[in-house]
Design an enzyme around this catalytic site. Sequence first.
Site, PDB file in Angstrom:
ATOM      1  N   VAL A 119       0.830  -1.201   0.000  1.00 43.47           N
ATOM      2  CA  VAL A 119       0.000   0.000   0.000  1.00 43.47           C
ATOM      3  C   VAL A 119       0.865   1.251   0.000  1.00 43.47           C
ATOM      4  CG1 VAL A 119      -1.619   1.366   1.395  1.00 43.47           C
ATOM      5  CG2 VAL A 119      -2.036  -1.075   1.029  1.00 43.47           C
ATOM      6  N   GLU A 120       1.919   1.241   0.801  1.00 45.92           N
ATOM      7  CA  GLU A 120       2.740   2.441   0.964  1.00 45.92           C
ATOM      8  C   GLU A 120       3.540   2.801  -0.284  1.00 45.92           C
ATOM      9  OE1 GLU A 120       2.805   4.617   3.260  1.00 45.92           O
ATOM     10  OE2 GLU A 120       1.660   3.663   4.856  1.00 45.92           O
ATOM     11  N   THR A 121       4.205   1.828  -0.885  1.00 45.47           N
ATOM     12  CA  THR A 121       5.130   2.169  -1.981  1.00 45.47           C
ATOM     13  C   THR A 121       5.101   1.194  -3.160  1.00 45.47           C
ATOM     14  OG1 THR A 121       6.963   0.922  -0.970  1.00 45.47           O
ATOM     15  CG2 THR A 121       6.743   3.252  -0.365  1.00 45.47           C
ATOM     16  N   TYR A 305      -7.609   3.250   5.038  1.00 42.93           N
ATOM     17  CA  TYR A 305      -6.263   2.697   4.894  1.00 42.93           C
ATOM     18  C   TYR A 305      -6.186   1.320   5.559  1.00 42.93           C
ATOM     19  CZ  TYR A 305      -1.204   2.196   5.577  1.00 42.93           C
ATOM     20  OH  TYR A 305       0.085   1.729   5.603  1.00 42.93           O
TER      21      TYR A 305
END
Length: 333
Positions: A119-121, A305
């Site tokens: 999800v982050e990168t 999220y």
Amino acid sequence: MKPARLSTLLLLLALAVPLQAGYLERPEARSLIEELVQQGLDRASVEQALARAERKQSILDAIARPAESRPWYQYRPIFLTDARIDGGVRFWNRHAAVVERAAREFAVDPAIIVAIIGVETFYGRHTGNYRVLDALATLGFDYPKRAGFFRRELGQFLILAHEEGWPAERPKGSYAGAMGLGQFIPSSYRAYAVDFDGDGKRDLWNAADAIGSVANYFHRHGWRQGETVAVPAIVRGAVRTELVRGVKPAYSLRQLATEGVRPRRLPRGDGPFALIELEGKTGPEFWIGLHNFYVITRYNRSPLYAMAVLQLSQAIRERRQARQQAETGGGAG
């Protein structure tokens, strides 16, 4: 005066001009400098860093339109894609020994570790192109809504750069100053990053250190291995606003039942529980969240999220297991 001599004179004058002040002359910057000097940082180094920090309008534009401002039915498709699920399977397989060791040592679900990085990168594809110094200075001095938070993070970043031996201008990250595969803000980097590959450095652009650090973050925030994160809820009638006001578990299943709410399947975990409402395309979507759902929101406060991380982790695990079974003939019958 001849053109060549004029050009030479102008060049010499330009070289004689000192560095632009940047944010250095702001009163808030002077206060930050004093705080950091009291904590042992060199005054000249801090002043030099702040003098070189640049205001970036693109950072202010980006923070004004975060993905979490979208409804769930638009937010979910950003992360629950075949490409991101397949990427998670490949990332897990590529780093299987490290992921399993981190999950074992920190007692954290390995699929959650992988999903966070996904999800982050997108597993390290997009770690950010802004200088962290510029991002935190821009938001710390020119974003009044959360200036205090970002100035504190700017201070943490300059301490971190000193501790790790980085030039302050070098690290790059997100528009909010988050770094590495797991997108740690500076205070989290200092508190939770670990040297998981044993090379003497905490390098969150390195997959092993990022995996171990994400696991450590969840461990330190109280992840309960083996417990359910969230389950779909069946809701009868209208829901009181107070029931869906926060993500911190506060109710028993009996209390929720008196409000017309029950889980579609019994969760593993004793509670308490929270009722989560998400905006679906055709109406509200309700989930019952447990302690581990709340722990995910310690990484990012948005329930959207947390739900994206949960559902991505489930999709990655299911696809990885299906492929393993296919490769070993386990699905034959």
